[in-house]
Design an enzyme around this catalytic site. Sequence first.
Site, PDB file in Angstrom:
ATOM      1  N   GLU A 505      20.545 -15.035  82.487  1.00 38.26           N
ATOM      2  CA  GLU A 505      20.901 -15.273  84.379  1.00 38.26           C
ATOM      3  C   GLU A 505      20.472 -14.905  85.304  1.00 38.26           C
ATOM      4  O   GLU A 505      21.435 -15.176  85.997  1.00 38.26           O
ATOM      5  CB  GLU A 505      22.002 -16.289  83.714  1.00 38.26           C
ATOM      6  CG  GLU A 505      21.903 -17.674  82.560  1.00 38.26           C
ATOM      7  CD  GLU A 505      23.419 -18.377  82.824  1.00 38.26           C
ATOM      8  OE1 GLU A 505      24.221 -18.577  83.482  1.00 38.26           O
ATOM      9  OE2 GLU A 505      23.855 -19.416  82.258  1.00 38.26           O
TER      10      GLU A 505
HETATM   11  C1  LIG Z   1      20.563 -12.298  74.470  1.00 36.12           C
HETATM   12  C2  LIG Z   1      20.008 -13.099  75.457  1.00 36.12           C
HETATM   13  C3  LIG Z   1      19.979 -14.456  75.390  1.00 36.12           C
HETATM   14  C4  LIG Z   1      19.105 -15.318  76.803  1.00 36.12           C
HETATM   15  N1  LIG Z   1      18.635 -16.774  76.739  1.00 36.12           N
HETATM   16  C5  LIG Z   1      17.498 -16.807  77.310  1.00 36.12           C
HETATM   17  C6  LIG Z   1      17.631 -18.102  76.864  1.00 36.12           C
HETATM   18  O1  LIG Z   1      17.899 -19.008  76.631  1.00 36.12           O
HETATM   19  N2  LIG Z   1      16.298 -19.310  77.436  1.00 36.12           N
HETATM   20  C7  LIG Z   1      15.619 -18.406  78.105  1.00 36.12           C
HETATM   21  O2  LIG Z   1      14.621 -18.730  78.563  1.00 36.12           O
HETATM   22  N3  LIG Z   1      16.090 -16.745  78.470  1.00 36.12           N
HETATM   23  C8  LIG Z   1      17.359 -16.275  78.122  1.00 36.12           C
HETATM   24  N4  LIG Z   1      16.870 -14.873  78.474  1.00 36.12           N
HETATM   25  C9  LIG Z   1      16.217 -14.514  78.929  1.00 36.12           C
HETATM   26  C10 LIG Z   1      16.890 -13.805  79.873  1.00 36.12           C
HETATM   27  O3  LIG Z   1      17.241 -14.304  80.829  1.00 36.12           O
HETATM   28  C11 LIG Z   1      16.192 -12.686  80.016  1.00 36.12           C
HETATM   29  O4  LIG Z   1      16.666 -11.673  79.580  1.00 36.12           O
HETATM   30  C12 LIG Z   1      15.701 -12.082  81.930  1.00 36.12           C
HETATM   31  O5  LIG Z   1      15.820 -12.966  82.666  1.00 36.12           O
HETATM   32  C13 LIG Z   1      15.582 -10.446  82.421  1.00 36.12           C
HETATM   33  O6  LIG Z   1      14.115 -10.337  82.505  1.00 36.12           O
HETATM   34  P1  LIG Z   1      14.032  -8.952  80.616  1.00 36.12           P
HETATM   35  O7  LIG Z   1      15.114  -8.581  79.862  1.00 36.12           O
HETATM   36  O8  LIG Z   1      12.966  -9.365  80.221  1.00 36.12           O
HETATM   37  O9  LIG Z   1      14.247  -7.856  81.917  1.00 36.12           O
HETATM   38  P2  LIG Z   1      12.904  -7.607  83.062  1.00 36.12           P
HETATM   39  O10 LIG Z   1      12.635  -8.078  83.871  1.00 36.12           O
HETATM   40  O11 LIG Z   1      12.116  -7.130  82.224  1.00 36.12           O
HETATM   41  O12 LIG Z   1      13.930  -6.910  84.229  1.00 36.12           O
HETATM   42  C14 LIG Z   1      14.672  -5.537  83.860  1.00 36.12           C
HETATM   43  C15 LIG Z   1      15.196  -3.887  84.661  1.00 36.12           C
HETATM   44  O13 LIG Z   1      14.756  -4.664  85.583  1.00 36.12           O
HETATM   45  C16 LIG Z   1      15.197  -4.932  86.622  1.00 36.12           C
HETATM   46  N5  LIG Z   1      14.937  -6.152  88.071  1.00 36.12           N
HETATM   47  C17 LIG Z   1      13.742  -6.597  87.230  1.00 36.12           C
HETATM   48  N6  LIG Z   1      13.305  -7.195  88.960  1.00 36.12           N
HETATM   49  C18 LIG Z   1      13.840  -6.514  90.010  1.00 36.12           C
HETATM   50  C19 LIG Z   1      14.098  -6.819  91.384  1.00 36.12           C
HETATM   51  N7  LIG Z   1      13.050  -7.194  91.916  1.00 36.12           N
HETATM   52  N8  LIG Z   1      14.629  -5.615  92.246  1.00 36.12           N
HETATM   53  C20 LIG Z   1      15.691  -5.296  91.193  1.00 36.12           C
HETATM   54  N9  LIG Z   1      15.374  -4.549  90.289  1.00 36.12           N
HETATM   55  C21 LIG Z   1      14.734  -5.884  89.447  1.00 36.12           C
HETATM   56  C22 LIG Z   1      16.453  -5.705  85.927  1.00 36.12           C
HETATM   57  O14 LIG Z   1      17.384  -6.374  86.656  1.00 36.12           O
HETATM   58  C23 LIG Z   1      16.552  -5.701  84.753  1.00 36.12           C
HETATM   59  O15 LIG Z   1      16.976  -4.385  84.823  1.00 36.12           O
HETATM   60  C24 LIG Z   1      17.996 -14.402  76.472  1.00 36.12           C
HETATM   61  C25 LIG Z   1      18.267 -12.815  77.205  1.00 36.12           C
HETATM   62  C26 LIG Z   1      18.868 -12.374  76.513  1.00 36.12           C
HETATM   63  C27 LIG Z   1      18.781 -10.694  76.270  1.00 36.12           C
END
Ligand SMILES: Cc1cc2nc3c(=O)[nH]c(=O)nc-3n(C[C@H](O)[C@H](O)[C@H](O)COP(=O)(O)OP(=O)(O)OC[C@H]3O[C@@H](n4cnc5c(N)ncnc54)[C@H](O)[C@@H]3O)c2cc1C
Length: 855
Positions: A505
């Site tokens: 989220e």
């Molecule tokens: C267990 C689990 C359940 C989930 N359930 C769902 C679900 O039901 N439905 C769904 O659609 N998604 C779901 N997600 C997805 C979740 O919302 C995403 O993992 C999340 O949005 C982050 O994306 P990413 O993991 O690709 O990280 P990335 O986008 O690759 O980010 C990597 C890091 O960079 C940071 N970052 C990125 N952009 C910026 C910025 N502009 N400024 C500062 N920091 C930044 C992030 O905070 C993070 O620390 C789930 C994820 C997990 C792990």
Amino acid sequence: MSGFLVSLFWALLFIGGGIFLAYQRIDLRTSTIATGIALAAYTVFGDGAWWWLILLWALFGIMIVPNLIEVRREKITKPLLDVYRSMLPSMSNTEREALEAGSVWWDGELFSGMPEWDKLMSFPAPKLSEEEQAFVDGPCEELCRMIDDWEVNHELGDLPKEVWDFIIEKRFFAMIIPKQYGGLEFSAYANSVIIQKLASRSAVASSTVGVPNSLGPAELLLHYGTEEQKQRYLPGLAAGTEIPCFALTSPQAGSDAASLIDTGVVCKGKWQGKEITGIRLNWSKRYITLAPIATVLGLAFKLYDPDHLIGDKDEYGITAALIPTDTEGVEVGRRHNPLSVAFQNGPTTGKDVFVPLDYIIGGPEMAGKGWKMLVELLSVGRAITLPSTAAGGGQAATYATGAYASIRKQFNTSIANFEGVGEAITRIAGYTYIMNSAVSITSGAIDQGEKPAVPSAILKYHCTELGRKCANDAMDVQAGKGVMMGPNNYLGRGYMATPIAITVEGANILTRSLIIYGQGAIRCHPFVLRELQAAGDEDRDRGLIDFDNALFGHIGYAISNLARSFFLALTHGKFSRVPLNTPTRRYYQNINRYSAAFALASDFAMLTLGGDLKKRELLSARLGDILSSMYLASCVLKHFENQGRRATDLPLVEWSIRTLMYQAQESLHAFLLNFPNRWVSWFLRFFIFPRGRTYKTPSDEIARRVVEIVTTPGEARERLSEFAYTTLEPGNPVGQLQEALELAVEHEPLERRLRQARKEGLIASDYLGLQIEEGEKAQVVSKAEANSLRDYHEKVSALLAVDDFAPDELRRCPAAPAEPAAPKKAAKKPARKKAATKKKATRKKTSKKKKTAKV
Ligand SMILES: Cc1cc2nc3c(=O)[nH]c(=O)nc-3n(C[C@H](O)[C@H](O)[C@H](O)COP(=O)(O)OP(=O)(O)OC[C@H]3O[C@@H](n4cnc5c(N)ncnc54)[C@H](O)[C@@H]3O)c2cc1C
């Protein structure tokens, strides 16, 4: 009176009067009249030289100009508006929609520099209805009882069938669905309490129940669905015959979710034997909670209409639709393994999936409105599931760690008596109090109709971070007992789960750096959004009037914040208004002070950095931290009142607020230290910290009193862990630890007697188990007392025990069957690799099979 004293009197009158008018935010007209009267009096009775009087009257003339509204608009505002329009940073639709989502609540007051406490205090304390209370005490307790976390995570890799059946039968998935569709229609507060209880027992249970009740198909349908869609899905979702999930995240689009490349193309196609206009969908999503077992998929994709079949646009943007998972081309079933916490989460793909247009949530007219829907719902959902999960985890950690630290002895004393351990216990308890307060107050506000977008982001970030800190500290206190995994470990799995809440989220770094202040600055500022809207108004005359009102309001607000910030810093906020004259009155005043300082710093940051502030994430994050600290501290004060202002809770309140407001001070200091314009930085420092950084962290004495609360049975300890699953029963170590703690208090006089006997040389051992035998022989304790001590000692020993396993029990996969010796020529592939390939194939098969067998 001497000439000097007369001059001093008039100087004080003008300076003090000016500060007073600004401090009280007296409007421009009244301030001008008051200044005019003072100046006239000075002219008649004062001792000013003629040239000095002319100068003062000239300055007063300048002050009059802004009161002449027509002149002001034409000569001052109009040129400024032209410059402002040319400087406006460009804003994408997704950014605008995110900014406009939700409502402004107490966060707006904190942003104003002059919070009106009565607005917060008049909110009713949230309460469970009889029906909700019965659900918490009945099915929710029962579900906790049914869960064996070791079996779920280590043995089955899933909840057992009877638990799934129970969740569905008792309608845990239907907490937000109205009764007319067969749901429970619970309040946000009840939703939060239930998640807290489940989270205190099992992260799998809380996330499984949390997801369908927050951002998912039910929530989307309730707000945006057509009546037909509601009738089609909501009864099934309530009854559990439909299992929902929501798929937004894709491999390319994580934090930047709006950049997804999953597509839906409007085209003609065959649907149930007829040719219709529909959408051909292609997607690849990952990390989707409940996807492996879902029957209906909420799907976000970008909608295109190259042949203009539904309108004259080529591209509509992000759209949300509900897709039954048995539709041809939909793939679900495979699972991810999120840190070995066995809730259902996995990828989903769709290849050329053709569906009718009315699968779009809200029907074809909602094409392209998907992003707006999501951000609006997040403004509520983010405040409930994850923060409540963190609060529930914190409550269990507090309850268990307080008891554990009392019964675990080293160096002949409870480890709770060591100040180092006490420091960790204090943090666990204090952070839990902050989380409980934030969750309770914010869910209560949601039940009163608020959609608090900024507080939701604050809660999401801070509660999950505090939850992680609690888990870290609890692990340190429980040490080896927390590390050794097995059925007797009640901490390790929760600790492993904390990064999950941090990630979902809106991952936390992004939430802190971009969302809390980035959204808050424009949403909550009393004038900036009005100025932006006025500048963008196509009706230029109306825009000028609105801009003029906002601009001059803004100038008055900035002057007032200068005066307030300076005066409140000089006086430590001592004379500022508080809603209640109670032992917590100084804390309201601390927040008043930082609210003014924050408003001042914020205005200068926006004025001098403009659109660049968004890119200066470190500065923006620090401003967000100040706002968050004030918000959380306000929740603590209100929660303390809601719980009946119990004196026994005061150490928790004091520790929490001192910690939060100290952090606010340090963030503000770091913000000023790193502000790029050094002149502005020094100017602000003069008004914000005229006496330096005077706020102190909580004292060791407060920390000692917090440790006492948590390590002694009593009402304050119970209240702090009020929703945790603490029932005394076999298989619930949290309840058993409480029993052991009570027994420890009861047996303390006997233990003391044994210790005294040891000192006097009547017995020789330092270890309680042996002391009991020796003490009974030496008649230091009676037979009955010795038996009671033995019983207590056995219970404690069982709780302190950890699991061990035969080596075979820890083997991850069954050992590969011995293969017959292969003929030399054929033995190209190494045997181990072959076995691995075979195992992989079997695993793949099993997971696919599981998908159809589930629920
Ligand atoms: C267990 C689990 C359940 C989930 N359930 C769902 C679900 O039901 N439905 C769904 O659609 N998604 C779901 N997600 C997805 C979740 O919302 C995403 O993992 C999340 O949005 C982050 O994306 P990413 O993991 O690709 O990280 P990335 O986008 O690759 O980010 C990597 C890091 O960079 C940071 N970052 C990125 N952009 C910026 C910025 N502009 N400024 C500062 N920091 C930044 C992030 O905070 C993070 O620390 C789930 C994820 C997990 C792990």
